[in-house]
Design a protein around this motif. Sequence first.
Motif, PDB file in Angstrom:
ATOM      1  N   LEU A 223       0.882  -1.194  -0.046  1.00  0.00           N
ATOM      2  CA  LEU A 223      -0.042   0.060  -0.175  1.00  0.00           C
ATOM      3  C   LEU A 223       0.731   1.086   0.064  1.00  0.00           C
ATOM      4  N   GLU A 224       1.646   1.362   0.844  1.00  0.00           N
ATOM      5  CA  GLU A 224       2.869   2.440   0.783  1.00  0.00           C
ATOM      6  C   GLU A 224       3.413   2.421  -0.406  1.00  0.00           C
ATOM      7  N   ALA A 225       3.822   1.530  -1.068  1.00  0.00           N
ATOM      8  CA  ALA A 225       4.522   1.829  -2.628  1.00  0.00           C
ATOM      9  C   ALA A 225       3.342   2.541  -3.453  1.00  0.00           C
ATOM     10  N   ALA A 226       2.196   2.180  -3.057  1.00  0.00           N
ATOM     11  CA  ALA A 226       1.071   3.012  -3.989  1.00  0.00           C
ATOM     12  C   ALA A 226       0.802   4.300  -3.558  1.00  0.00           C
ATOM     13  N   GLY A 227       1.250   4.609  -2.471  1.00  0.00           N
ATOM     14  CA  GLY A 227       1.266   5.946  -1.973  1.00  0.00           C
ATOM     15  C   GLY A 227       0.090   6.079  -0.704  1.00  0.00           C
ATOM     16  N   ILE A 228      -0.223   4.898  -0.480  1.00  0.00           N
ATOM     17  CA  ILE A 228      -1.494   4.774   0.918  1.00  0.00           C
ATOM     18  C   ILE A 228      -0.633   4.735   2.080  1.00  0.00           C
ATOM     19  N   LYS A 229      -0.633   5.589   2.972  1.00  0.00           N
ATOM     20  CA  LYS A 229       0.046   5.442   4.304  1.00  0.00           C
ATOM     21  C   LYS A 229      -0.609   4.325   5.229  1.00  0.00           C
ATOM     22  N   ALA A 230      -0.027   3.626   6.070  1.00  0.00           N
ATOM     23  CA  ALA A 230      -0.638   2.654   7.220  1.00  0.00           C
ATOM     24  C   ALA A 230      -1.475   3.560   7.883  1.00  0.00           C
ATOM     25  N   SER A 231      -1.202   4.829   8.260  1.00  0.00           N
ATOM     26  CA  SER A 231      -2.287   5.700   8.910  1.00  0.00           C
ATOM     27  C   SER A 231      -3.568   6.118   8.309  1.00  0.00           C
ATOM     28  N   ASP A 232      -3.616   5.617   6.837  1.00  0.00           N
ATOM     29  CA  ASP A 232      -4.873   5.843   6.183  1.00  0.00           C
ATOM     30  C   ASP A 232      -5.594   4.754   6.001  1.00  0.00           C
ATOM     31  N   VAL A 233      -5.043   3.646   6.603  1.00  0.00           N
ATOM     32  CA  VAL A 233      -5.945   2.320   6.429  1.00  0.00           C
ATOM     33  C   VAL A 233      -6.710   1.936   7.739  1.00  0.00           C
ATOM     34  N   VAL A 234      -7.702   1.477   7.845  1.00  0.00           N
ATOM     35  CA  VAL A 234      -8.444   1.228   8.953  1.00  0.00           C
ATOM     36  C   VAL A 234      -8.174  -0.279   9.178  1.00  0.00           C
ATOM     37  N   HIS A 235      -7.787  -0.439  10.410  1.00  0.00           N
ATOM     38  CA  HIS A 235      -7.186  -1.659  10.893  1.00  0.00           C
ATOM     39  C   HIS A 235      -8.230  -1.897  12.010  1.00  0.00           C
ATOM     40  N   ILE A 236      -8.722  -3.356  11.989  1.00  0.00           N
ATOM     41  CA  ILE A 236      -9.747  -3.942  12.975  1.00  0.00           C
ATOM     42  C   ILE A 236      -9.221  -5.472  13.327  1.00  0.00           C
ATOM     43  N   GLU A 237      -9.612  -5.570  14.307  1.00  0.00           N
ATOM     44  CA  GLU A 237      -8.866  -6.859  15.087  1.00  0.00           C
ATOM     45  C   GLU A 237      -9.993  -7.843  15.273  1.00  0.00           C
ATOM     46  N   CYS A 238     -10.082  -8.980  14.723  1.00  0.00           N
ATOM     47  CA  CYS A 238     -11.320  -9.641  14.663  1.00  0.00           C
ATOM     48  C   CYS A 238     -11.117 -11.278  15.305  1.00  0.00           C
ATOM     49  N   ASP A 239     -12.076 -11.907  15.846  1.00  0.00           N
ATOM     50  CA  ASP A 239     -11.926 -13.293  16.268  1.00  0.00           C
ATOM     51  C   ASP A 239     -11.749 -13.978  14.945  1.00  0.00           C
ATOM     52  N   ASN A 240     -11.198 -15.002  14.918  1.00  0.00           N
ATOM     53  CA  ASN A 240     -11.027 -15.679  13.652  1.00  0.00           C
ATOM     54  C   ASN A 240     -12.193 -16.744  13.541  1.00  0.00           C
ATOM     55  N   GLN A 241     -13.630 -16.019  13.705  1.00  0.00           N
ATOM     56  CA  GLN A 241     -14.820 -16.597  13.431  1.00  0.00           C
ATOM     57  C   GLN A 241     -15.611 -15.698  12.340  1.00  0.00           C
ATOM     58  N   SER A 242     -16.437 -16.510  11.571  1.00  0.00           N
ATOM     59  CA  SER A 242     -16.821 -15.802  10.568  1.00  0.00           C
ATOM     60  C   SER A 242     -18.134 -14.868  10.888  1.00  0.00           C
ATOM     61  N   ASP A 243     -18.859 -15.238  11.897  1.00  0.00           N
ATOM     62  CA  ASP A 243     -19.962 -14.650  12.459  1.00  0.00           C
ATOM     63  C   ASP A 243     -19.277 -13.160  13.139  1.00  0.00           C
ATOM     64  N   HIS A 244     -18.165 -13.293  13.827  1.00  0.00           N
ATOM     65  CA  HIS A 244     -17.656 -12.148  14.278  1.00  0.00           C
ATOM     66  C   HIS A 244     -17.226 -11.231  13.581  1.00  0.00           C
ATOM     67  N   SER A 245     -16.455 -11.705  12.388  1.00  0.00           N
ATOM     68  CA  SER A 245     -15.885 -10.564  11.338  1.00  0.00           C
ATOM     69  C   SER A 245     -16.948 -10.090  10.542  1.00  0.00           C
ATOM     70  N   ALA A 246     -18.242 -10.708  10.417  1.00  0.00           N
ATOM     71  CA  ALA A 246     -19.325 -10.278   9.722  1.00  0.00           C
ATOM     72  C   ALA A 246     -19.819  -9.011  10.761  1.00  0.00           C
ATOM     73  N   ARG A 247     -19.807  -9.084  12.145  1.00  0.00           N
ATOM     74  CA  ARG A 247     -20.494  -8.081  12.664  1.00  0.00           C
ATOM     75  C   ARG A 247     -19.385  -6.891  12.477  1.00  0.00           C
ATOM     76  N   MET A 248     -18.125  -7.105  12.720  1.00  0.00           N
ATOM     77  CA  MET A 248     -17.063  -6.229  12.766  1.00  0.00           C
ATOM     78  C   MET A 248     -17.060  -5.407  11.335  1.00  0.00           C
ATOM     79  N   THR A 249     -17.135  -6.320  10.211  1.00  0.00           N
ATOM     80  CA  THR A 249     -17.513  -5.546   8.923  1.00  0.00           C
ATOM     81  C   THR A 249     -18.548  -4.591   8.876  1.00  0.00           C
ATOM     82  N   THR A 250     -19.877  -5.220   9.169  1.00  0.00           N
ATOM     83  CA  THR A 250     -20.941  -4.278   9.309  1.00  0.00           C
ATOM     84  C   THR A 250     -20.649  -2.787  10.144  1.00  0.00           C
ATOM     85  N   GLU A 251     -20.153  -3.142  11.149  1.00  0.00           N
ATOM     86  CA  GLU A 251     -19.780  -1.613  11.818  1.00  0.00           C
ATOM     87  C   GLU A 251     -18.730  -0.892  11.005  1.00  0.00           C
ATOM     88  N   LEU A 252     -17.799  -1.661  10.589  1.00  0.00           N
ATOM     89  CA  LEU A 252     -16.605  -0.930   9.685  1.00  0.00           C
ATOM     90  C   LEU A 252     -17.398  -0.021   8.503  1.00  0.00           C
TER      91      LEU A 252
END
Length: 350
Positions: A223-252
């Motif tokens: 991403l940085e090679a393409a001009g996108i700084k890490a601070s411009d990326v949204v980082h979300i920690e998820c449990d490794n469960q699809s139902d949990h990441s679905a909730r996190m994605t909905t909020e995201l």
Amino acid sequence: MAKRVKLLDVAKAAGVSQGTASNAFGKPDLVRPEVRERIFEAARELGYRGPHVMARMLRTGKAGALGVVFPDNLEYAFTDPVAIELLRGIGRECARHAVNVMIISAENPEQAITAVNNAAVDAFLVHCYSDNNDIIKAIQRRNQPLISIDTDIAGAAGTVVLDDFSAAKNAAQHLLDCGASKFAILSLQATEHDHFGPMTPNRLGAASHRVVRERLAGYHAALEAAGIKASDVVHIECDNQSDHSARMTTELLSDHPEIDGILAMSDVIAIGAIDAARAIGRKVPADLKVIGIDGIPAGERTDPPLTTMHQDSVEKGRLAAEMALSDKPGKTVTLETSLLLRGSSQESSA
């Protein structure tokens, strides 16, 4: 207290040598069927409970088993698709050597240390666990081979890892090539302390798990090679469960509707992201592109099917078991991934 019946007692009752009686239990093909049955009948009558594991270890120097340590609960080992494939590979190599497998959960450290101390095994395989903990120290005190899988453990007799940096870098580059420009990273947990949701700068910089560190670095490099700084990326920690990441994605996507590219650290997390996008009306891949890492079979069945960086988890487990059972000096094996292109990142030209 009743005296424990010994193998010698069984041998005398059956009229055979102790070596023949031992072979009947440990190497039955070496004993004639009628002699085996006579020995087993004597054992039943005397109440003999079978060869003592520790006695066999003292006699042969081998327990005939490997211990596999997972950082999560035992259910994880039998339900997570990557863990299942890893165990398949370990089991495949162990079967070739007529060796058994003992699975130890590190979820409860005290119980895990007790299990490690009492385990009748010849070597330990440790999956996705940092080296700064008492469980690893307990293993190291046993002075037996320790093989690290997807983790860095000082003094390990051998290591099998994925080239996580390249896998993540290539995943991010693929979404860039597909036209994504506003990114979110759905990460596995950065440390052993439970935290889900937005990843703070402190946690971003203090990831204790090798997989998370390497994959974050790979994403950021592309991403940085393409001009996108890490601070411009949204980082979300998820449990490794699809139902949990679905909730996190909905909020995201509610908080950041501009996101058009999701980099998921596992296929399980990516599948939840696709499910959430479909539920809230975001079209994948037309206005949201998703890519995972792993290549699990369930990715073929999502709508649309999941683009991912495929790894051979069966071979990873097999190689780790091969190292554990080998007398050769330890080494590090790094496995590569390959892009498995499906519909979640690129619309079909058909």
